[in-house]
Scaffold this motif. Structure first.
Motif, PDB file in Angstrom:
ATOM      1  N   PHE A 311      39.916  44.065  46.675  1.00 51.08           N
ATOM      2  CA  PHE A 311      40.399  45.438  46.567  1.00 51.08           C
ATOM      3  C   PHE A 311      39.356  46.269  45.822  1.00 51.08           C
ATOM      4  O   PHE A 311      38.564  45.739  45.033  1.00 51.08           O
ATOM      5  N   THR A 312      39.371  47.568  46.086  1.00 50.41           N
ATOM      6  CA  THR A 312      38.449  48.476  45.417  1.00 50.41           C
ATOM      7  C   THR A 312      39.214  49.690  44.911  1.00 50.41           C
ATOM      8  O   THR A 312      40.439  49.788  45.100  1.00 50.41           O
ATOM      9  N   VAL A 313      38.504  50.605  44.268  1.00 53.40           N
ATOM     10  CA  VAL A 313      39.151  51.815  43.740  1.00 53.40           C
ATOM     11  C   VAL A 313      39.781  52.602  44.886  1.00 53.40           C
ATOM     12  O   VAL A 313      39.325  52.519  46.032  1.00 53.40           O
ATOM     13  N   PRO A 314      40.838  53.341  44.615  1.00 50.56           N
ATOM     14  CA  PRO A 314      41.549  54.043  45.691  1.00 50.56           C
ATOM     15  C   PRO A 314      40.633  54.963  46.491  1.00 50.56           C
ATOM     16  O   PRO A 314      39.820  55.705  45.937  1.00 50.56           O
ATOM     17  N   ALA A 315      40.770  54.908  47.807  1.00 53.41           N
ATOM     18  CA  ALA A 315      39.994  55.775  48.701  1.00 53.41           C
ATOM     19  C   ALA A 315      40.648  57.160  48.766  1.00 53.41           C
ATOM     20  O   ALA A 315      41.751  57.381  48.269  1.00 53.41           O
ATOM     21  N   ASP A 316      39.949  58.079  49.392  1.00 50.45           N
ATOM     22  CA  ASP A 316      40.465  59.434  49.599  1.00 50.45           C
ATOM     23  C   ASP A 316      41.215  59.459  50.932  1.00 50.45           C
ATOM     24  O   ASP A 316      40.617  59.275  51.992  1.00 50.45           O
ATOM     25  N   TYR A 317      42.527  59.688  50.866  1.00 51.88           N
ATOM     26  CA  TYR A 317      43.357  59.664  52.072  1.00 51.88           C
ATOM     27  C   TYR A 317      43.658  61.075  52.587  1.00 51.88           C
ATOM     28  O   TYR A 317      44.614  61.271  53.342  1.00 51.88           O
ATOM     29  N   LEU A 318      42.838  62.038  52.203  1.00 50.22           N
ATOM     30  CA  LEU A 318      43.048  63.413  52.655  1.00 50.22           C
ATOM     31  C   LEU A 318      42.884  63.524  54.172  1.00 50.22           C
ATOM     32  O   LEU A 318      43.634  64.247  54.834  1.00 50.22           O
ATOM     33  N   ALA A 319      41.917  62.802  54.745  1.00 47.81           N
ATOM     34  CA  ALA A 319      41.701  62.863  56.196  1.00 47.81           C
ATOM     35  C   ALA A 319      42.927  62.362  56.947  1.00 47.81           C
ATOM     36  O   ALA A 319      43.312  62.911  57.983  1.00 47.81           O
ATOM     37  N   THR A 320      43.555  61.312  56.423  1.00 47.98           N
ATOM     38  CA  THR A 320      44.774  60.799  57.049  1.00 47.98           C
ATOM     39  C   THR A 320      45.886  61.838  56.972  1.00 47.98           C
ATOM     40  O   THR A 320      46.626  62.056  57.945  1.00 47.98           O
ATOM     41  N   ASN A 321      46.010  62.488  55.825  1.00 43.70           N
ATOM     42  CA  ASN A 321      47.023  63.522  55.652  1.00 43.70           C
ATOM     43  C   ASN A 321      46.822  64.665  56.643  1.00 43.70           C
ATOM     44  O   ASN A 321      47.782  65.148  57.271  1.00 43.70           O
ATOM     45  N   GLU A 322      45.582  65.101  56.797  1.00 44.41           N
ATOM     46  CA  GLU A 322      45.282  66.204  57.720  1.00 44.41           C
ATOM     47  C   GLU A 322      45.568  65.795  59.168  1.00 44.41           C
ATOM     48  O   GLU A 322      46.022  66.611  59.973  1.00 44.41           O
ATOM     49  N   LEU A 323      45.277  64.537  59.500  1.00 47.34           N
ATOM     50  CA  LEU A 323      45.551  64.058  60.857  1.00 47.34           C
ATOM     51  C   LEU A 323      47.047  64.113  61.151  1.00 47.34           C
ATOM     52  O   LEU A 323      47.460  64.572  62.234  1.00 47.34           O
ATOM     53  N   LEU A 324      47.869  63.663  60.211  1.00 51.43           N
ATOM     54  CA  LEU A 324      49.315  63.689  60.417  1.00 51.43           C
ATOM     55  C   LEU A 324      49.828  65.124  60.531  1.00 51.43           C
ATOM     56  O   LEU A 324      50.732  65.413  61.323  1.00 51.43           O
ATOM     57  N   ARG A 325      49.257  66.025  59.752  1.00 59.75           N
ATOM     58  CA  ARG A 325      49.645  67.440  59.858  1.00 59.75           C
ATOM     59  C   ARG A 325      49.306  67.992  61.241  1.00 59.75           C
ATOM     60  O   ARG A 325      50.102  68.716  61.852  1.00 59.75           O
ATOM     61  N   GLU A 326      48.120  67.663  61.707  1.00 58.92           N
ATOM     62  CA  GLU A 326      47.692  68.182  63.013  1.00 58.92           C
ATOM     63  C   GLU A 326      48.583  67.653  64.135  1.00 58.92           C
ATOM     64  O   GLU A 326      48.918  68.390  65.074  1.00 58.92           O
ATOM     65  N   LEU A 327      48.971  66.389  64.041  1.00 60.05           N
ATOM     66  CA  LEU A 327      49.806  65.778  65.071  1.00 60.05           C
ATOM     67  C   LEU A 327      51.289  66.100  64.887  1.00 60.05           C
ATOM     68  O   LEU A 327      52.104  65.747  65.739  1.00 60.05           O
ATOM     69  N   ARG A 328      51.635  66.769  63.776  1.00 54.19           N
ATOM     70  CA  ARG A 328      53.029  67.034  63.426  1.00 54.19           C
ATOM     71  C   ARG A 328      53.817  65.720  63.408  1.00 54.19           C
ATOM     72  O   ARG A 328      54.951  65.637  63.883  1.00 54.19           O
ATOM     73  N   ALA A 329      53.184  64.703  62.814  1.00 53.55           N
ATOM     74  CA  ALA A 329      53.798  63.385  62.685  1.00 53.55           C
ATOM     75  C   ALA A 329      54.481  63.288  61.334  1.00 53.55           C
ATOM     76  O   ALA A 329      54.157  64.026  60.397  1.00 53.55           O
ATOM     77  N   PRO A 330      55.469  62.372  61.175  1.00 51.81           N
ATOM     78  CA  PRO A 330      56.149  62.222  59.883  1.00 51.81           C
ATOM     79  C   PRO A 330      55.149  62.008  58.761  1.00 51.81           C
ATOM     80  O   PRO A 330      54.167  61.286  58.940  1.00 51.81           O
ATOM     81  N   PRO A 331      55.335  62.689  57.623  1.00 46.44           N
ATOM     82  CA  PRO A 331      56.508  63.503  57.237  1.00 46.44           C
ATOM     83  C   PRO A 331      56.375  64.984  57.562  1.00 46.44           C
ATOM     84  O   PRO A 331      57.060  65.808  56.951  1.00 46.44           O
ATOM     85  N   TYR A 332      55.494  65.336  58.497  1.00 42.29           N
ATOM     86  CA  TYR A 332      55.244  66.748  58.793  1.00 42.29           C
ATOM     87  C   TYR A 332      55.799  67.155  60.158  1.00 42.29           C
ATOM     88  O   TYR A 332      55.363  68.139  60.744  1.00 42.29           O
ATOM     89  N   GLU A 333      56.783  66.406  60.651  1.00 42.46           N
ATOM     90  CA  GLU A 333      57.306  66.706  61.985  1.00 42.46           C
ATOM     91  C   GLU A 333      58.115  67.991  62.023  1.00 42.46           C
ATOM     92  O   GLU A 333      58.306  68.578  63.101  1.00 42.46           O
ATOM     93  N   ASN A 334      58.594  68.459  60.861  1.00 41.06           N
ATOM     94  CA  ASN A 334      59.411  69.669  60.831  1.00 41.06           C
ATOM     95  C   ASN A 334      58.635  70.908  60.401  1.00 41.06           C
ATOM     96  O   ASN A 334      59.237  71.941  60.112  1.00 41.06           O
ATOM     97  N   LEU A 335      57.320  70.782  60.310  1.00 41.30           N
ATOM     98  CA  LEU A 335      56.522  71.952  59.971  1.00 41.30           C
ATOM     99  C   LEU A 335      56.599  72.972  61.099  1.00 41.30           C
ATOM    100  O   LEU A 335      56.812  72.616  62.261  1.00 41.30           O
ATOM    101  N   PRO A 336      56.429  74.264  60.797  1.00 40.93           N
ATOM    102  CA  PRO A 336      56.420  75.275  61.869  1.00 40.93           C
ATOM    103  C   PRO A 336      55.253  75.052  62.810  1.00 40.93           C
ATOM    104  O   PRO A 336      54.349  74.260  62.528  1.00 40.93           O
TER     105      PRO A 336
END
Length: 492
Positions: A311-336
């Motif tokens: 294991f290593t120090v925590p990675a930056d998961y911002l790219a994953t967050n942005e991908l889910l937002r773009e796809l409107r995938a959970p937990p962002y499925e109810n975004l406008p």
């Protein structure tokens, strides 16, 4: 639970021991002694209960839930050596590994049946959004052929004998097997790649959900139940190592040649799985567990048996967050719907470049309009001057012809001289017989006038003095001074 009773020797007020045969029952004969004895009994009871409670807390194991993207039994056996590492680092606790499916892992988290979690980044973001997991404590480093991999991706594959399944666009109208919408490496990454080519899930192709493990996706493609499949990186190679799959029968769609990444992949890379704690775990224990995970790389036997590098120090998961937002995938499925803010956040650099280019084009256009207007004004002025010049020239020629005088004009820089038709006729030449040059005029000066005329010209250039030049060229070798004086004059 057992209560322990202790016998004690009585002590006098002065600190001396009382005899062993002292009747202890006498201690209850006075209110003061009864109070002392009662307090002592309560203190003993509290100590006993504290020992019992501490023993029960110490015996309670710490549970680690791990997402089983491969068969549960295999995942359980794979990660079992982790308990020994943690137990040796934190001996006062026992540790239990539980390999769970997506739904089982979510239920265990919501009911607080586990204390730590290791799952894919998209699943972690979804659970953290609902119940508030800790920030990632560490990031997994997988291993392939003794090479550490801190990132993973998705694979789109079909059977090699399917000649109609070679490119992403061939997915149109097909059935695709996937474990489910919770998977990052087995669903979100692949539909994102297809979305970039204009193919939308549900509209241009259908998903056949198999559930975990990813092996079921491979089995669906091999059996012909699906035209193509989505799995995370490493699954195909892992099944091949177990003898469950012949890689020669598999075709990778949209294969990516990424440097230093030895696995089949069809998408971009994202950080590996995060390890996090649930809210009921105190910070001190979380730090000790994290420290033990970081030290795993020093124990080659354990990491080798698990199949990871550590294991290593925590990675930056911002790219994953942005991908889910773009796809409107959970937990962002109810975004406008896709808003202007989304457009600006995603395409900031492109928008700025377009605005700068547009500003340059507009500025250039304005400059061209201004320049064209100036050119039009200048052209109109030139045309007007040309018309006036032509009118003046016409009047000048009319006046000369009417007066019967001969006129000549010398352009000194070019050496070209204009002799009017009347001037040439006055000395006996036709218009095309006398060249309009200074040299031709000089060669035809009468010998008697040649020296005087040329000296006058030289004198002008030396002193800028204006002198009349009276001379005429003639076909005859005689001069006619009277005619020259009256009809042929020039001024420099």
């Amino acid at each position: 639970m057992r209560l322990l009773f202790f016998a004690e020797r009585r002590v006098s007020k002065k600190g001396r021991l009382l005899p062993d045969n002292t009747d202890l029952s006498l201690s209850f004969s006075t209110p003061k002694k009864r109070k002392f004895k009662s307090g002592l009994g309560l203190l003993m009871l509290y100590g006993c209960l504290s020992l019992v409670f501490a023993s029960s807390v110490q015996a309670e194991p710490i549970k680690i839930g791990i997402l089983a993207f491969r068969p549960k039994q295999d995942m359980q056996q794979q990660w079992q050596p982790l308990t020994k590492i943690l137990k040796s680092a934190i001996p006062e606790h026992d540790f239990i590994i539980e390999a769970l499916s997506y739904n089982e892992l979510e239920m265990a988290v919501f009911s607080r049946q586990i204390d730590f979690i290791l799952t894919n980044p998209a699943h972690y973001i979804q659970i953290a959004h609902h119940i508030g997991l800790s920030s990632p404590l560490a990031t997994l480093i997988n291993k392939q052929d003794s090479k550490g991999l801190a990132a993973f991706g998705g694979v789109i594959f079909s059977l090699k004998d399917r000649k109609d399944m070679r490119r992403l666009t061939d997915i149109r109208g097909k059935n695709v097997a996937a474990v489910g919408q919770e998977s990052l490496g087995g669903y979100h990454l692949q539909i994102h790649e297809l979305q970039k080519t204009g193919l939308k899930v549900g509209k241009n192709y259908k998903i056949r959900t198999t559930g975990t493990p990813h092996d079921k996706v491979v089995e669906a493609v091999l059996s012909g139940e699906a035209d193509a499949g989505f799995v995370r990186t490493g699954v195909l190679e892992g099944m091949a190592q177990q003898g469950k799959l012949d890689l020669n029968t598999i075709n990778i769609i949209n294969s990516q040649d990424l440097p230093d990444f030895p696995l089949f992949i069809s998408t971009r890379l994202f950080p590996e799985w995060p390890f996090a704690s649930l809210p009921q775990i105190d910070e001190k224990l979380a730090r000790r567990v994290t420290a033990a995970l970081f030290m795993m790389s020093d124990n080659s036997d354990v990491t080798r048996s698990i199949g990871i590098q550590g294991f290593t120090v925590p990675a930056d998961y911002l790219a994953t967050n942005e991908l889910l937002r773009e796809l409107r995938a959970p937990p962002y499925e109810n975004l406008p719907g896709f808003t202007l803010n989304d457009v600006w956040r995603r395409y900031t650099s492109q928008i700025l470049a377009i605005l700068f280019t547009a500003a340059c084009v507009i500025a250039l256009g304005i400059a061209l309009i201004i320049a064209n207007r100036r050119l039009l004004v200048e052209r109109k002025n030139v045309q007007q001057q040309t018309i006036k010049l032509k009118e003046s020239e016409a009047l000048w020629k009319f006046a000369l012809e009417g007066a019967g005088d001969g006129v000549w004009d010398w352009n000194i820089p070019t050496g070209q001289v204009f002799f009017s038709k009347q001037w040439k006729a006055m000395i006996g030449y036709a218009e095309d017989e006398f060249e309009n040059t200074f040299e031709f005029w000089k060669d035809h000066l009468h010998p008697d006038d040649r020296d005087r005329v040329l000296s006058t010209v030289h004198l002008y250039f030396e002193k800028r003095r204006i002198q009349p030049i009276n001379a005429t060229p003639s076909k005859l070798s005689v001069s006619s001074p009277a005619i020259l004086q009256n009809t042929s004059q020039g001024v420099l």
